[in-house]
Scaffold this motif. Structure first.
Motif, PDB file in Angstrom:
ATOM      1  N   MET A 131       9.162  17.074   0.977  1.00  0.00           N
ATOM      2  CA  MET A 131       8.233  15.948   1.052  1.00  0.00           C
ATOM      3  C   MET A 131       8.931  14.667   0.593  1.00  0.00           C
ATOM      4  SD  MET A 131       5.661  17.500   2.262  1.00  0.00           S
ATOM      5  CE  MET A 131       4.275  16.396   2.077  1.00  0.00           C
ATOM      6  N   THR A 132       8.548  13.520   1.163  1.00  0.00           N
ATOM      7  CA  THR A 132       9.215  12.256   0.897  1.00  0.00           C
ATOM      8  C   THR A 132       8.344  11.352   0.044  1.00  0.00           C
ATOM      9  OG1 THR A 132      10.354  12.383   3.020  1.00  0.00           O
ATOM     10  CG2 THR A 132      10.273  10.237   1.947  1.00  0.00           C
ATOM     11  N   THR A 133       8.929  10.812  -1.010  1.00  0.00           N
ATOM     12  CA  THR A 133       8.280   9.814  -1.846  1.00  0.00           C
ATOM     13  C   THR A 133       9.030   8.500  -1.683  1.00  0.00           C
ATOM     14  OG1 THR A 133       7.572  11.469  -3.458  1.00  0.00           O
ATOM     15  CG2 THR A 133       7.630   9.178  -4.192  1.00  0.00           C
ATOM     16  N   LEU A 134       8.280   7.429  -1.414  1.00  0.00           N
ATOM     17  CA  LEU A 134       8.873   6.117  -1.239  1.00  0.00           C
ATOM     18  C   LEU A 134       8.437   5.204  -2.373  1.00  0.00           C
ATOM     19  CD1 LEU A 134       8.342   5.608   2.610  1.00  0.00           C
ATOM     20  CD2 LEU A 134      10.325   6.556   1.427  1.00  0.00           C
ATOM     21  N   GLU A 135       9.395   4.454  -2.903  1.00  0.00           N
ATOM     22  CA  GLU A 135       9.110   3.601  -4.037  1.00  0.00           C
ATOM     23  C   GLU A 135       8.782   2.180  -3.610  1.00  0.00           C
ATOM     24  OE1 GLU A 135      12.496   3.814  -6.554  1.00  0.00           O
ATOM     25  OE2 GLU A 135      12.091   5.874  -7.218  1.00  0.00           O
ATOM     26  N   LEU A 136       8.160   1.446  -4.538  1.00  0.00           N
ATOM     27  CA  LEU A 136       7.819   0.047  -4.324  1.00  0.00           C
ATOM     28  C   LEU A 136       9.044  -0.751  -3.882  1.00  0.00           C
ATOM     29  CD1 LEU A 136       5.742  -2.313  -4.730  1.00  0.00           C
ATOM     30  CD2 LEU A 136       6.613  -2.479  -7.078  1.00  0.00           C
ATOM     31  N   TYR A 137       8.862  -1.624  -2.900  1.00  0.00           N
ATOM     32  CA  TYR A 137       9.887  -2.510  -2.349  1.00  0.00           C
ATOM     33  C   TYR A 137      10.938  -1.791  -1.515  1.00  0.00           C
ATOM     34  CZ  TYR A 137       7.905  -5.773  -5.718  1.00  0.00           C
ATOM     35  OH  TYR A 137       7.037  -6.562  -6.446  1.00  0.00           O
ATOM     36  N   THR A 138      10.687  -0.528  -1.194  1.00  0.00           N
ATOM     37  CA  THR A 138      11.589   0.153  -0.264  1.00  0.00           C
ATOM     38  C   THR A 138      11.562  -0.562   1.089  1.00  0.00           C
ATOM     39  OG1 THR A 138      11.320   2.304  -1.325  1.00  0.00           O
ATOM     40  CG2 THR A 138      12.037   2.306   0.964  1.00  0.00           C
ATOM     41  N   SER A 139      12.708  -0.773   1.669  1.00  0.00           N
ATOM     42  CA  SER A 139      12.810  -1.436   2.970  1.00  0.00           C
ATOM     43  C   SER A 139      12.658  -0.422   4.097  1.00  0.00           C
ATOM     44  CB  SER A 139      14.160  -2.153   3.088  1.00  0.00           C
ATOM     45  OG  SER A 139      14.309  -2.739   4.375  1.00  0.00           O
ATOM     46  N   VAL A 140      11.813  -0.760   5.068  1.00  0.00           N
ATOM     47  CA  VAL A 140      11.567   0.132   6.197  1.00  0.00           C
ATOM     48  C   VAL A 140      11.514  -0.688   7.484  1.00  0.00           C
ATOM     49  CG1 VAL A 140      10.278   1.812   4.805  1.00  0.00           C
ATOM     50  CG2 VAL A 140       9.050  -0.049   5.953  1.00  0.00           C
ATOM     51  N   TRP A 141      11.471   0.035   8.610  1.00  0.00           N
ATOM     52  CA  TRP A 141      11.319  -0.584   9.925  1.00  0.00           C
ATOM     53  C   TRP A 141      10.042  -0.076  10.574  1.00  0.00           C
ATOM     54  CZ3 TRP A 141      14.444  -4.440  11.541  1.00  0.00           C
ATOM     55  CH2 TRP A 141      15.693  -4.567  10.920  1.00  0.00           C
ATOM     56  N   VAL A 142       9.269  -1.004  11.158  1.00  0.00           N
ATOM     57  CA  VAL A 142       8.043  -0.617  11.856  1.00  0.00           C
ATOM     58  C   VAL A 142       8.093  -1.151  13.280  1.00  0.00           C
ATOM     59  CG1 VAL A 142       6.627  -0.438   9.791  1.00  0.00           C
ATOM     60  CG2 VAL A 142       6.864  -2.652  10.924  1.00  0.00           C
ATOM     61  N   PRO A 143       7.492  -0.444  14.233  1.00  0.00           N
ATOM     62  CA  PRO A 143       7.508  -0.897  15.631  1.00  0.00           C
ATOM     63  C   PRO A 143       6.788  -2.234  15.780  1.00  0.00           C
ATOM     64  CG  PRO A 143       6.852   1.409  15.469  1.00  0.00           C
ATOM     65  CD  PRO A 143       6.832   0.872  14.075  1.00  0.00           C
ATOM     66  N   ASP A 144       7.282  -3.027  16.722  1.00  0.00           N
ATOM     67  CA  ASP A 144       6.678  -4.329  17.006  1.00  0.00           C
ATOM     68  C   ASP A 144       6.677  -4.538  18.510  1.00  0.00           C
ATOM     69  OD1 ASP A 144       5.877  -7.151  15.847  1.00  0.00           O
ATOM     70  OD2 ASP A 144       7.353  -7.553  17.422  1.00  0.00           O
ATOM     71  N   PRO A 145       5.565  -4.980  19.092  1.00  0.00           N
ATOM     72  CA  PRO A 145       5.488  -5.115  20.557  1.00  0.00           C
ATOM     73  C   PRO A 145       6.429  -6.171  21.123  1.00  0.00           C
ATOM     74  CG  PRO A 145       3.543  -6.064  19.492  1.00  0.00           C
ATOM     75  CD  PRO A 145       4.296  -5.319  18.433  1.00  0.00           C
ATOM     76  N   ASP A 146       6.785  -7.164  20.329  1.00  0.00           N
ATOM     77  CA  ASP A 146       7.654  -8.234  20.820  1.00  0.00           C
ATOM     78  C   ASP A 146       9.108  -8.041  20.411  1.00  0.00           C
ATOM     79  OD1 ASP A 146       5.469  -9.636  21.982  1.00  0.00           O
ATOM     80  OD2 ASP A 146       4.955 -10.453  20.011  1.00  0.00           O
ATOM     81  N   ALA A 147       9.346  -7.773  19.130  1.00  0.00           N
ATOM     82  CA  ALA A 147      10.713  -7.646  18.615  1.00  0.00           C
ATOM     83  C   ALA A 147      11.227  -6.215  18.648  1.00  0.00           C
ATOM     84  CB  ALA A 147      10.786  -8.185  17.186  1.00  0.00           C
ATOM     85  N   VAL A 148      10.428  -5.283  19.153  1.00  0.00           N
ATOM     86  CA  VAL A 148      10.731  -3.846  19.214  1.00  0.00           C
ATOM     87  C   VAL A 148      10.641  -3.221  17.815  1.00  0.00           C
ATOM     88  CG1 VAL A 148      12.343  -2.043  19.958  1.00  0.00           C
ATOM     89  CG2 VAL A 148      12.243  -4.223  21.193  1.00  0.00           C
ATOM     90  N   TRP A 149      11.428  -3.733  16.863  1.00  0.00           N
ATOM     91  CA  TRP A 149      11.361  -3.290  15.473  1.00  0.00           C
ATOM     92  C   TRP A 149      11.356  -4.518  14.573  1.00  0.00           C
ATOM     93  CZ3 TRP A 149      10.587   1.763  14.369  1.00  0.00           C
ATOM     94  CH2 TRP A 149      10.935   2.706  15.341  1.00  0.00           C
ATOM     95  N   ILE A 150      10.613  -4.430  13.473  1.00  0.00           N
ATOM     96  CA  ILE A 150      10.566  -5.518  12.509  1.00  0.00           C
ATOM     97  C   ILE A 150      10.664  -4.934  11.114  1.00  0.00           C
ATOM     98  CG2 ILE A 150       8.039  -5.516  12.373  1.00  0.00           C
ATOM     99  CD1 ILE A 150       8.176  -8.573  12.083  1.00  0.00           C
ATOM    100  N   SER A 151      11.388  -5.613  10.235  1.00  0.00           N
ATOM    101  CA  SER A 151      11.594  -5.096   8.881  1.00  0.00           C
ATOM    102  C   SER A 151      10.364  -5.338   8.014  1.00  0.00           C
ATOM    103  CB  SER A 151      12.824  -5.742   8.242  1.00  0.00           C
ATOM    104  OG  SER A 151      12.639  -7.134   8.125  1.00  0.00           O
TER     105      SER A 151
END
Length: 257
Positions: free
Chosen positions: A1-21
């Motif tokens: 199982m994965t635990t993510l901490e505060l201020y961890t940087s991730v990528w999420v899908p975006d309809p225009d930029a494809v991915w956004i930080s």
């Protein structure tokens, strides 16, 4: 199982930029149904997490931005690759990036002053690891391995229509021509690429990215003498697809996909 901490940087899908930080605005523990994120533009969003596979890809440390070898990244996934290539292209003005022994090239659709004989001289005799990524570095590695081991070498140049495969092949052959002592003779790359004009004339087609997209793969064979000099070359073509014509438009020319 994965635990993510505060201020961890991730990528999420975006309809225009494809991915956004984005950054986590609170710790995530397994079982929680959403992530509270702050996008790079300051917007706060909730990212749904139905299963562990819904967790967004992790971002790389800032210190790794612009790495010239993708294998040096802590996390190697689609958004990390695209972001690193973008940084190198826009911030470093570099169209080349290594991924191990593979060279990734971005077509700038412009003439760049990075292929002259002075650049060839700079890469001649140098190890790939000691130089910035370049098509000449790949050519030098193949040329040096061939001359040392006296065994045939192959360079595979692949990519979608309009990605610059033919131009990359020309620069590779230009490198061989210079280091092989044929620079003063008629351009080797031009002679080889012009060796089959009839096939090019009837085999090319227009695509959305390339007005002269070849329907033929090319196998270019360059012969070298014992001293590493070029003694001959030939090109074979083979049909990639029998037909790519899907309809005829009103402008009286063929359109392809």
């Amino acid at each position: 199982m994965t635990t993510l901490e505060l201020y961890t940087s991730v990528w999420v899908p975006d309809p225009d930029a494809v991915w956004i930080s984005a950054q986590l605005l609170h710790d995530y523990n397994p079982g929680e149904k959403h992530l509270l994120l702050q996008l790079s533009d300051g917007t706060e969003v909730q990212h749904p997490v139905v299963s562990p596979s819904d967790l967004p890809p992790l971002g790389n440390p800032d210190i790794l931005e612009g790495e010239n070898d993708l294998t040096a990244l802590s996390f190697l996934h689609e958004p990390a690759v695209l972001h690193n290539l973008r940084i190198r292209f826009l911030d470093y003005s570099s169209i080349y990036t290594y991924c191990g022994i593979v060279l990734v090239a971005i077509n700038p659709y412009d003439q760049l002053p990075i292929y002259g004989e002075e650049v060839i001289d700079a890469y001649s005799g140098q190890d790939m690891a000691d130089m910035e990524p370049h098509i000449f570095s790949v050519a030098e590695e193949a040329y040096r391995t061939m001359t040392r081991s006296e065994k045939n070498q192959s360079i595979i140049i692949s990519g979608e229509s309009g990605s610059g495969k033919t131009v990359s092949a020309k620069f590779t052959m230009r490198y061989f021509a210079v280091v092989g002592g044929a620079a003063q003779q008629t351009s080797v790359e031009e002679r080889v690429l012009a060796s089959n004009p009839i096939m090019e004339a009837i085999g090319n087609a227009k695509t959305t990215r390339n007005d002269n997209s070849s329907r033929f793969g090319k196998y270019i064979e360059i012969g070298f003498g014992r001293k590493g000099n070029i003694i001959g070359a030939n090109m074979r073509t083979y049909l990639l697809e029998k037909s790519r014509v899907v309809f005829q438009v009103k402008l009286d020319h063929m359109s392809v996909v």
